[in-house]
Design an enzyme around this catalytic site. Structure first.
Site, mmCIF file in Angstrom:
data_model
loop_
_atom_site.group_PDB
_atom_site.id
_atom_site.type_symbol
_atom_site.label_atom_id
_atom_site.label_comp_id
_atom_site.label_asym_id
_atom_site.label_seq_id
_atom_site.Cartn_x
_atom_site.Cartn_y
_atom_site.Cartn_z
ATOM 1 N N ARG A 112 0.737 -1.061 -0.299
ATOM 2 C CA ARG A 112 -0.019 0.026 0.079
ATOM 3 C C ARG A 112 0.762 1.564 0.535
ATOM 4 O O ARG A 112 0.706 2.401 -0.541
ATOM 5 C CB ARG A 112 -0.655 0.233 0.795
ATOM 6 C CG ARG A 112 -2.280 -0.869 0.942
ATOM 7 C CD ARG A 112 -2.806 -0.762 2.486
ATOM 8 N NE ARG A 112 -4.418 -2.070 2.129
ATOM 9 C CZ ARG A 112 -5.306 -2.149 2.303
ATOM 10 N NH1 ARG A 112 -5.103 -2.024 3.923
ATOM 11 N NH2 ARG A 112 -6.596 -3.277 2.085
ATOM 12 N N TYR A 152 -6.370 -0.828 -7.088
ATOM 13 C CA TYR A 152 -5.698 -2.386 -6.523
ATOM 14 C C TYR A 152 -4.930 -1.746 -5.359
ATOM 15 O O TYR A 152 -5.046 -0.948 -4.500
ATOM 16 C CB TYR A 152 -4.462 -2.714 -7.312
ATOM 17 C CG TYR A 152 -3.982 -1.966 -8.033
ATOM 18 C CD1 TYR A 152 -3.249 -0.940 -7.442
ATOM 19 C CD2 TYR A 152 -2.546 -2.588 -8.959
ATOM 20 C CE1 TYR A 152 -1.179 -0.530 -7.714
ATOM 21 C CE2 TYR A 152 -2.025 -2.217 -9.811
ATOM 22 C CZ TYR A 152 -1.245 -1.160 -9.061
ATOM 23 O OH TYR A 152 0.551 -0.661 -9.104
ATOM 24 N N GLU A 153 -4.638 -2.762 -4.078
ATOM 25 C CA GLU A 153 -4.501 -3.064 -2.863
ATOM 26 C C GLU A 153 -5.061 -1.954 -2.096
ATOM 27 O O GLU A 153 -4.784 -1.995 -0.896
ATOM 28 C CB GLU A 153 -2.631 -2.307 -2.941
ATOM 29 C CG GLU A 153 -1.566 -2.866 -3.588
ATOM 30 C CD GLU A 153 -1.730 -4.438 -3.463
ATOM 31 O OE1 GLU A 153 -1.574 -4.982 -1.924
ATOM 32 O OE2 GLU A 153 -0.815 -5.302 -4.233
ATOM 33 N N GLY A 154 -6.129 -2.302 -2.539
ATOM 34 C CA GLY A 154 -7.757 -2.129 -1.491
ATOM 35 C C GLY A 154 -7.880 -0.547 -2.036
ATOM 36 O O GLY A 154 -6.606 0.591 -2.605
#
Lengths: 596, 596
Positions: A297, A438-440
Site C-alpha cells: 500500500r 488495487y491493494e485496496g
C-alpha cells in the site's frame, strides 16, 4: 518523452524532512547517511532514465500478450529486467543476510518513485516481489527462507500476491481456494485466482506465488484463511529447478492502463493439485498477507507520486514549447508559449504542489518506518510505528487520488493533442486509474483509517499529529513572511477541521457507523491533504532559512512558492470537507435503495 | 449495459424549472407544451434505447477506420444513422421552413442528452450538422440556404466545423488556410485542417464543410478570417451531386476515447484548389463561427450530462448486483450488494447529484434560449439573452468537468472490474476526457466568462442572477424543513462567495489581468456549482410542494434527498474556491518560468 528524476527535491525531503542524519544514527543504518542517499539516488536516476523510462510508451503500445499458457512481455522488458537484477536494485531495502543492501526506506522510497515514474508497468514486477519477500521474512520457516529468499532478493526469481477470486475482491472472507494437507507436510492447492499482477511472464526463470487458501475444515470467514508458497517450478534440494507445478495462467486481462503489466488469471490444481508450502501457522494467512499489503500500500502511494511527477514533467515540456495566444497581461506582443497563460500556470502549479506535498508526506512516513524498526528506544519505536501506520492509508489513498487529478490536468494542459494517444499524456491518465483501486480501493484505505487507525485508540495518534502541526504553525508565525503567514492561517483552519472530524469519528464509529463511514473517504482526503500541507509548511520553513543563508536561493524560492500555492489552492479545501463529514452524513444514506 | 432515458427527471425540469407552459405561450412555439414534450421524449427514449445505445460498445471496440482516403464507420452506424434521418431527429430544433420541426431547445436539449447518453461518438455527427445549419441560417446567402439547408436539416447530408490547424488551436489568429477569389464569385481554398470530427465518413452521401480561411490580402489576426462552405461533392443546379471537390481526408487520429467518431485531417486544394462559397461577408468568419460555437458549446455541456448519466446508470446496476462484505451497521448479517456500503452510496449520490444539478441548469438555460428568440417583449428577450450567454460557459465548462469526475467515480464503484475494458465503465472515462477540451477548453470557457460575460458589463448580469438566488433562499427559509434549511444556508454562503468573486473579476480584469485569469477556471467552477445548486434548490421547493400534495411522493422525496446531498457535499465547496480566487492569485504566477 524523457524523464528526469527529481533528485534534488528528493534529497531536500530526505535531508530536511526525514532527517537522514538521525536515521543513520540508528543501529544497522550507520552507512545510510546523506552522502549514501545522494550516491544511490544519482545512480538510480541514471539507470531509470536511461534503461527503464524509454520502454514506457512501448509497453503501452505493445502490451504483454498471452498464448498457450505463456505470457510474452513487451520487447525489451526482459533485457531491462536483467539489468535491474544485475544492478542489485531488487535487494535495495532487503536484509544483507539474504543478499540485500539493507538500505533504509527513507532512501528506498525515492528509488521506488524513480522506477515507477520511469515505467509503472515494469515497476510492478519488483513491487510484488518485495511483498513476497516481506511475507517470507515475517512468517516463513527457515526452510522456506533458505529456498526462496536469496533468489527473490537478487531478482533471479519474482514474487506475486494471490488474494482475489471472482467472488472475493475487497471481501476476502469469501475466498474459496482450498488447500489439502499431504502426508509429507505440504499441501495441494486448488482454485482460481484473478487479477494476479505478473502472475505469468518471461522475465525470470521462476515465479513464487504467495497464495491465500482455506485448509480443509478451517473456520468460515477471514479466520480460516492460510497463506502458502506455490512456486511455478518446483525447487530441488540443490536449488535447481524441478518439475512444473500445477499452477497455470489461463488468460490475461485487457485493461484501461498498465498494459505492459500482465494481469493473470491463475488456475491452481486442475491437474491433481499444485504443491504448496504453508507460511507460518494455519489460519493466520490474512494477518501475514496484511504485512505484505501494508508494504504494498505504501508502495502504491509512491506509484501515485511517481506517475504524477512524470505527468507533470510531460505537461511542463509541452507548455514551454506550444505557442498559442498572447499573454493576457500584454507582456508579450505575440502568440507565446502557453506556460505564459495564467490558467496553464495554475494547472502546472496544482500538479507540482500535489507531487511535492505527497512526496514530502511519503518521505516523512518512510523515516518513521525506519525508526520503528531500528531506533534503540522502545517507546520511540512504538511512537514511530503508530505514526507510520496512520500514514499508510494517507500515502496510499491521498497520493493515488491526487495522481488521477494530476494526470487528468496533464492531458488538459495538452489541449486537443492530449486526447491523441501518440502524445503520451493520455497513458498516464489510463495508468493512474488502477492506483485508487488495487491493494485496496480508496474506500478500503479509508475504512482502515477510520477503524484501526482512529476509532480504535480514540483518536490519540491523530491528536498527537495535530499537536505537532500546531508546533509548525507557531514556527510559521515566527517567520514573519507573507508566505509563512498564509500557510499558517490555512494550516490552522485545516488542523481545526481535522480535530473536529477526528472527534466525530472517534466518538461515533460505534454508535453511528453509517454516519462515520459515509464520510470515511472525505476524512481520508482531508487528513492526507492536511499532512501533505504540513510537510510543505515544514519545507517552507527550511527553505526560508536556507534562502536567507544564501543556499541555492532559486531552488528554495521555488519550494516556498509551491508551498504557498498548496496552502492557498489545495489545503484551503479542508474546511469544506469537514462540513460534509460532520454535518452531511444523513444525506449520503437518505435515499432509498429503490430510488437509485 | 443498457440505457434507460431519465424521462421523468427531464420532464420534471422541463415542467417546473424551465416552465414549458410559459415557453409554449410564445409565438411560434404554441404546440410545444408539456404534452408535446412528453410525447417527443418518450419516442426519443425508445429510439435511443433500442437503436443507438446498443452500438456504443461496438463503436469503442471497432472504431472508425481509414483506408485510401475513405473512412469506414463502425458496423451498424450507417444503418442507425439512416434510421435517425428517417425519424426526422436531425431537424428537431430547426425551422419548419427548411423541413425541421421547429421545437424549442427546452425539448431539444433533452433529446440531445438521450442521443449522447446512448452513444457519444455517434451523436457527434448530428451535433456538427447542427452547427453548420446554425451558421448557414445566420449568415448564409439565400442561394447557399436553398442548396444546403434542406438536406442538412433532413440529415441526408452532414456538416462539419473546420477551425483547427496544427499551429492554430485555441488561437485562431494563427489560421493560415487561404481562399483565393475566382472570377465567378467562388473561392479556391488551400490548407490543412486537423481535428475535424466526422470530416470524412460513410454515413451520408455528402459532407458540407464550414471552413475558416483567409482571403488573399486580408488583415492579419482574427479580423482577417472568413467563413466558407466547401462541399465534399459539388452540387449541381438540380440538387444532384456533381464532381468530387478538392478536399481529402489524409488520416484519422488514434484517440483516448470517442473512438467511433472519426477525427480527420483534411487537406484542401492539393489538386488545384477546393471550391468554396463564402458565408456572409469577408473577414467576419470568426463572428459567424462563434454562432456555431456557442450552439456547439451548449451541446457539449449536454454531452457531459449525458455521459455522466450513462456512467451513473452503469455504476448503479453494478452496485446493486455485486455482493461484497457486510454492511457496517450490521443490518445484514452476510456479504451484501455493495450499494449497502456508505461509501458506495456516497459515490453514487455524488454522481447523481452532479447529473441532476447540471441537467437542471442546462434545462433552465434552454428555456432562456427559447425566450430570447421567441418572447414577444424585447426587454424580456434581452434579459434572457444575457442570462443564456452567461450560462453557456457554465453549462459547457462545469458539466464537462463534472462528467470527468463522475466517470472516474463510475470506474471506482466497479473496483478492479472497472479497470477491465470488457466491463464498459472505463469507456465513459476515456470518452469524457475530450469534453473538457473540444469546442474550447475549460480555460477558454472561463476566459469567455471572465471577459465577455462578467468584466464587460461590470458584473451586472452576474449580480442579477445572485439576486434571483437570494429570492430562492427566502423561499427556502419559508419551507421550514431541515432539507430546505440546509440548502438555504449553503446557497447563501455560496452566493456571497460568488458576489465577492464577481466584484473581484469586474474590478480587477483591466488592472490586474494575471490575477483575475489565474482564478478564471475556479471562478467558472464556482459559478457553475452555484447555479446548478440553485436549480436543485428550486427543484427541492417544487418537490416539497408536490410531495405534500401527495403527487408521486417517492420521486419527490428522491429529488429532495438529492438536492440536499448536493448542498452538503458539492455546493459547500464554493467558499473555499472564493478564497483561492480572491486571495490566491499571487501564488499561481509567482514561480519563475525557469523553475518549472
Amino acid at each position: 518523452m524523457s524523464y528526469t528524476a527529481p533528485v534534488k527535491d528528493m534529497l531536500f525531503d530526505i535531508e530536511h524532512l526525514a532527517n537522514i542524519a538521525q536515521v543513520s544514527e540508528m543501529p544497522g543504518l550507520e552507512e545510510a547517511g546523506l552522502e549514501t542517499a545522494q550516491a544511490v539516488l544519482e545512480e538510480c536516476a541514471r539507470f531509470n532514465q536511461d534503461v527503464i523510462a524509454p520502454l514506457n510508451v512501448a509497453g503501452d503500445k505493445h502490451p504483454s500478450s498471452f498464448k498457450d499458457g505463456h505470457v510474452a512481455t513487451t520487447p525489451g522488458f526482459k533485457e531491462a529486467f536483467a539489468q535491474y537484477v544485475a544492478g542489485g536494485w531488487q535487494g535495495l531495502q532487503h536484509p544483507s543476510e539474504f543478499g540485500g543492501q539493507g538500505l533504509p526506506k527513507t532512501i528506498g522510497a525515492a528509488c521506488g518513485e524513480m522506477l515507477n515514474s520511469a515505467n509503472l508497468s515494469f515497476a510492478l514486477c519488483p513491487l510484488l516481489s518485495d511483498g513476497a519477500i516481506e511475507a517470507l521474512l515475517t512468517a516463513g520457516s527457515d526452510a522456506l527462507k533458505a529456498t526462496y529468499l536469496d533468489k527473490l532478493v537478487s531478482g533471479q526469481w519474482t514474487g506475486t500476491m494471490n488474494l482475489t477470486e471472482p467472488q472475493a475482491g475487497s471481501d476476502l472472507s469469501l475466498v474459496r481456494s482450498r488447500a489439502e494437507p499431504q502426508p509429507d507436510g505440504t499441501f495441494k492447492i486448488f482454485g482460481t485466482k484473478i487479477f494476479i499482477t505478473y502472475g505469468e511472464h518471461d522475465m525470470a526463470e521462476n515465479i513464487v506465488h504467495l497464495v491465500l487458501a482455506r485448509v480443509a475444515g478451517a473456520p468460515e470467514g477471514v479466520k480460516g484463511i492460510s497463506l502458502f508458497v506455490v512456486p511455478k517450478f518446483m525447487v530441488n534440494a540443490d536449488g535447481s529447478l524441478g518439475a512444473r507445478n500445477d499452477v497455470h495462467c489461463v488468460s490475461i486481462e485487457h485493461k484501461l492502463g498498465i498494459k505492459a503489466s500482465p494481469t493473470a488469471v491463475l488456475q491452481y490444481g486442475d491437474h491433481g493439485g499444485a504443491v504448496g508450502y504453508i507460511v507460518g501457522e494455519e489460519n493466520r494467512g490474512l494477518e501475514y498477507m496484511f504485512i505484505m499489503m501494508n508494504a504494498a500500500r505504501y508502495a502504491v502511494g509512491v506509484q501515485g507520486i511517481a506517475l504524477a511527477e512524470r505527468a507533470y514533467q510531460h505537461a511542463v515540456a509541452y507548455a514551454k514549447e506550444r505557442v498559442q495566444s498572447r499573454p493576457v497581461d500584454g507582456s508579450i506582443n505575440a502568440s507565446a508559449p502557453i506556460i505564459h497563460h495564467p490558467d496553464v500556470k495554475r494547472m502546472l502549479m496544482t500538479m507540482r504542489a500535489y507531487v511535492e506535498g505527497c512526496r514530502a508526506m511519503a518521505t516523512t512516513a518512510a523515516a518513521a518506518y525506519d525508526a520503528m524498526h531500528h531506533h534503540p528506544d522502545a517507546e520511540t519505536r512504538r511512537q514511530n510505528q503508530a505514526f507510520y501506520e496512520f500514514m499508510v492509508p494517507l500515502v496510499k489513498g491521498y497520493s493515488t487520488e491526487m495522481s488521477l487529478e494530476v494526470a487528468s490536468l496533464g492531458v488538459q494542459v495538452h489541449g486537443g493533442m492530449g486526447f491523441i494517444e501518440e502524445t503520451g499524456a493520455a497513458q498516464y491518465l489510463r495508468d493512474a486509474k488502477i492506483l485508487t483501486i488495487y491493494e485496496g480501493t480508496t474506500a478500503i484505505q479509508a475504512n482502515d483509517l477510520v477503524g484501526r487507525k482512529t476509532a480504535r485508540d480514540g483518536g490519540q495518534v491523530a491528536k498527537a499529529i495535530a499537536a505537532q502541526i500546531e508546533t509548525t504553525e507557531a514556527e510559521l508565525g515566527e517567520s514573519g513572511s507573507a508566505a509563512a503567514a498564509s500557510m499558517a492561517a490555512r494550516l490552522k483552519a485545516a488542523r481545526e477541521a481535522f480535530i473536529d472530524v477526528v472527534g466525530f469519528v472517534a466518538g461515533q464509529t460505534k454508535a453511528s457507523p453509517n454516519a462515520v463511514f459515509a464520510g470515511s473517504v472525505p476524512y481520508l482526503m482531508l487528513a492526507g491533504n492536511l499532512v501533505a500541507g504540513w510537510q510543505l509548511a515544514r519545507s517552507l520553513l527550511v527553505a526560508e532559512r536556507l534562502a536567507a543563508a544564501g543556499t541555492d536561493v532559486d531552488f528554495m524560492n521555488a519550494k516556498i512558492a509551491t508551498a504557498r500555492f498548496y496552502a492557498e489552492h489545495i489545503l484551503n479545501k479542508v474546511p469544506g470537507l469537514r462540513d460534509s463529514i460532520v454535518d452531511g452524513a444523513e444525506s449520503v444514506t437518505a435515499l432509498a435503495l429503490e430510488a437509485f
